[in-house]
Design a protein around this motif. Sequence first.
Motif, PDB file in Angstrom:
ATOM      1  N   THR A 103     -17.605  11.133   6.705  1.00 52.71           N
ATOM      2  CA  THR A 103     -17.442  10.999   8.153  1.00 52.71           C
ATOM      3  C   THR A 103     -16.199  10.175   8.482  1.00 52.71           C
ATOM      4  OG1 THR A 103     -18.764   8.990   8.280  1.00 52.71           O
ATOM      5  CG2 THR A 103     -19.935  11.101   8.516  1.00 52.71           C
ATOM      6  N   PRO A 104     -15.627  10.374   9.666  1.00 54.69           N
ATOM      7  CA  PRO A 104     -14.454   9.586  10.036  1.00 54.69           C
ATOM      8  C   PRO A 104     -14.766   8.088  10.102  1.00 54.69           C
ATOM      9  CG  PRO A 104     -14.909  11.251  11.721  1.00 54.69           C
ATOM     10  CD  PRO A 104     -15.936  11.377  10.670  1.00 54.69           C
ATOM     11  N   GLY A 105     -15.962   7.744  10.564  1.00 54.05           N
ATOM     12  CA  GLY A 105     -16.327   6.327  10.637  1.00 54.05           C
ATOM     13  C   GLY A 105     -16.273   5.668   9.279  1.00 54.05           C
ATOM     14  N   TYR A 106     -16.860   6.298   8.284  1.00 51.41           N
ATOM     15  CA  TYR A 106     -16.846   5.752   6.927  1.00 51.41           C
ATOM     16  C   TYR A 106     -15.428   5.735   6.375  1.00 51.41           C
ATOM     17  CZ  TYR A 106     -18.065   5.028   2.047  1.00 51.41           C
ATOM     18  OH  TYR A 106     -18.144   4.536   0.778  1.00 51.41           O
ATOM     19  N   PHE A 107     -14.698   6.811   6.597  1.00 52.18           N
ATOM     20  CA  PHE A 107     -13.340   6.946   6.080  1.00 52.18           C
ATOM     21  C   PHE A 107     -12.419   5.865   6.645  1.00 52.18           C
ATOM     22  CE2 PHE A 107      -9.090   8.910   6.106  1.00 52.18           C
ATOM     23  CZ  PHE A 107      -8.976   9.311   4.788  1.00 52.18           C
ATOM     24  N   PHE A 108     -12.465   5.650   7.954  1.00 50.53           N
ATOM     25  CA  PHE A 108     -11.532   4.719   8.588  1.00 50.53           C
ATOM     26  C   PHE A 108     -11.997   3.272   8.575  1.00 50.53           C
ATOM     27  CE2 PHE A 108     -10.205   8.734  10.682  1.00 50.53           C
ATOM     28  CZ  PHE A 108      -8.939   8.775  10.123  1.00 50.53           C
ATOM     29  N   ASN A 109     -13.237   3.001   8.177  1.00 47.36           N
ATOM     30  CA  ASN A 109     -13.676   1.619   8.058  1.00 47.36           C
ATOM     31  C   ASN A 109     -13.118   0.959   6.804  1.00 47.36           C
ATOM     32  OD1 ASN A 109     -15.062   1.265  10.439  1.00 47.36           O
ATOM     33  ND2 ASN A 109     -16.955   2.080   9.605  1.00 47.36           N
ATOM     34  N   ARG A 110     -12.558   1.746   5.929  1.00 53.28           N
ATOM     35  CA  ARG A 110     -11.877   1.194   4.763  1.00 53.28           C
ATOM     36  C   ARG A 110     -10.524   0.653   5.191  1.00 53.28           C
ATOM     37  NH1 ARG A 110     -12.052   6.036   0.806  1.00 53.28           N
ATOM     38  NH2 ARG A 110     -13.346   7.118   2.268  1.00 53.28           N
ATOM     39  N   ASN A 111      -9.873  -0.042   4.294  1.00 52.65           N
ATOM     40  CA  ASN A 111      -8.532  -0.555   4.540  1.00 52.65           C
ATOM     41  C   ASN A 111      -7.579   0.630   4.736  1.00 52.65           C
ATOM     42  OD1 ASN A 111      -5.917  -1.529   4.271  1.00 52.65           O
ATOM     43  ND2 ASN A 111      -6.518  -3.101   2.806  1.00 52.65           N
ATOM     44  N   LEU A 112      -6.907   0.692   5.883  1.00 53.46           N
ATOM     45  CA  LEU A 112      -6.024   1.822   6.179  1.00 53.46           C
ATOM     46  C   LEU A 112      -4.859   1.930   5.203  1.00 53.46           C
ATOM     47  CD1 LEU A 112      -5.835   2.075  10.074  1.00 53.46           C
ATOM     48  CD2 LEU A 112      -6.949   3.616   8.487  1.00 53.46           C
ATOM     49  N   ASN A 113      -4.447   0.819   4.579  1.00 51.89           N
ATOM     50  CA  ASN A 113      -3.369   0.893   3.593  1.00 51.89           C
ATOM     51  C   ASN A 113      -3.802   1.688   2.369  1.00 51.89           C
ATOM     52  OD1 ASN A 113      -1.473  -0.548   5.080  1.00 51.89           O
ATOM     53  ND2 ASN A 113      -2.319  -2.501   4.408  1.00 51.89           N
ATOM     54  N   ILE A 114      -5.064   1.539   1.976  1.00 54.90           N
ATOM     55  CA  ILE A 114      -5.583   2.319   0.851  1.00 54.90           C
ATOM     56  C   ILE A 114      -5.640   3.796   1.240  1.00 54.90           C
ATOM     57  CG2 ILE A 114      -7.615   2.736  -0.596  1.00 54.90           C
ATOM     58  CD1 ILE A 114      -8.125  -0.300  -0.470  1.00 54.90           C
ATOM     59  N   VAL A 115      -6.081   4.074   2.468  1.00 53.73           N
ATOM     60  CA  VAL A 115      -6.132   5.455   2.948  1.00 53.73           C
ATOM     61  C   VAL A 115      -4.722   6.052   2.942  1.00 53.73           C
ATOM     62  CG1 VAL A 115      -6.686   6.932   4.908  1.00 53.73           C
ATOM     63  CG2 VAL A 115      -8.204   5.031   4.307  1.00 53.73           C
ATOM     64  N   LYS A 116      -3.718   5.288   3.382  1.00 55.34           N
ATOM     65  CA  LYS A 116      -2.333   5.770   3.375  1.00 55.34           C
ATOM     66  C   LYS A 116      -1.873   6.063   1.959  1.00 55.34           C
ATOM     67  CE  LYS A 116      -0.887   3.323   7.516  1.00 55.34           C
ATOM     68  NZ  LYS A 116      -0.059   2.242   8.057  1.00 55.34           N
ATOM     69  N   LEU A 117      -2.240   5.215   1.023  1.00 55.02           N
ATOM     70  CA  LEU A 117      -1.854   5.422  -0.364  1.00 55.02           C
ATOM     71  C   LEU A 117      -2.445   6.718  -0.903  1.00 55.02           C
ATOM     72  CD1 LEU A 117      -0.527   4.223  -2.938  1.00 55.02           C
ATOM     73  CD2 LEU A 117      -2.751   3.204  -3.436  1.00 55.02           C
ATOM     74  N   PHE A 118      -3.738   6.955  -0.666  1.00 60.49           N
ATOM     75  CA  PHE A 118      -4.380   8.169  -1.145  1.00 60.49           C
ATOM     76  C   PHE A 118      -3.841   9.415  -0.458  1.00 60.49           C
ATOM     77  CE2 PHE A 118      -7.958   5.389  -2.580  1.00 60.49           C
ATOM     78  CZ  PHE A 118      -7.808   5.663  -3.924  1.00 60.49           C
TER      79      PHE A 118
END
Length: 125
Positions: A103-118
């Motif tokens: 879900t977007p909630g779970y996905f974006f509750n992580r550190n956004l820098n890690i999301v950007k890296l992935f």
Amino acid sequence: MQKTAYSPDAVDILYAKIVEKSITTPLKVIIQECHASKSTLLRKFVKRTGVSPKTFARIVRLDYLWTKIKDENAVDYQSLVFDGNYYDQSHFINDFKSIVGETPGYFFNRNLNIVKLFSGRSDGE
């Protein structure tokens, strides 16, 4: 070497039109603009890209929204629903979950820098 310049075929045209217009234009309208047999076009698109035009359009839409999130450094679900041209928030959540796997909630509750890296966009893109 090829003696003549490459001429884009209907699949190339469909791909480009999905990237250009899929945020605001329904897929059936985009397919009609390609002036080719719908069933043949869809079959060749899947063979060449590995996904259906609908799935590709959904990926393009989420990529567009990811760019907005990255640029704004904040997640506003109402804006994402509106900017992504979704019917409602549940439509956005279902689409997001089917593409990303969570879900977007779970996905974006992580550190956004890690999301950007992935996502492969951590280098200032």
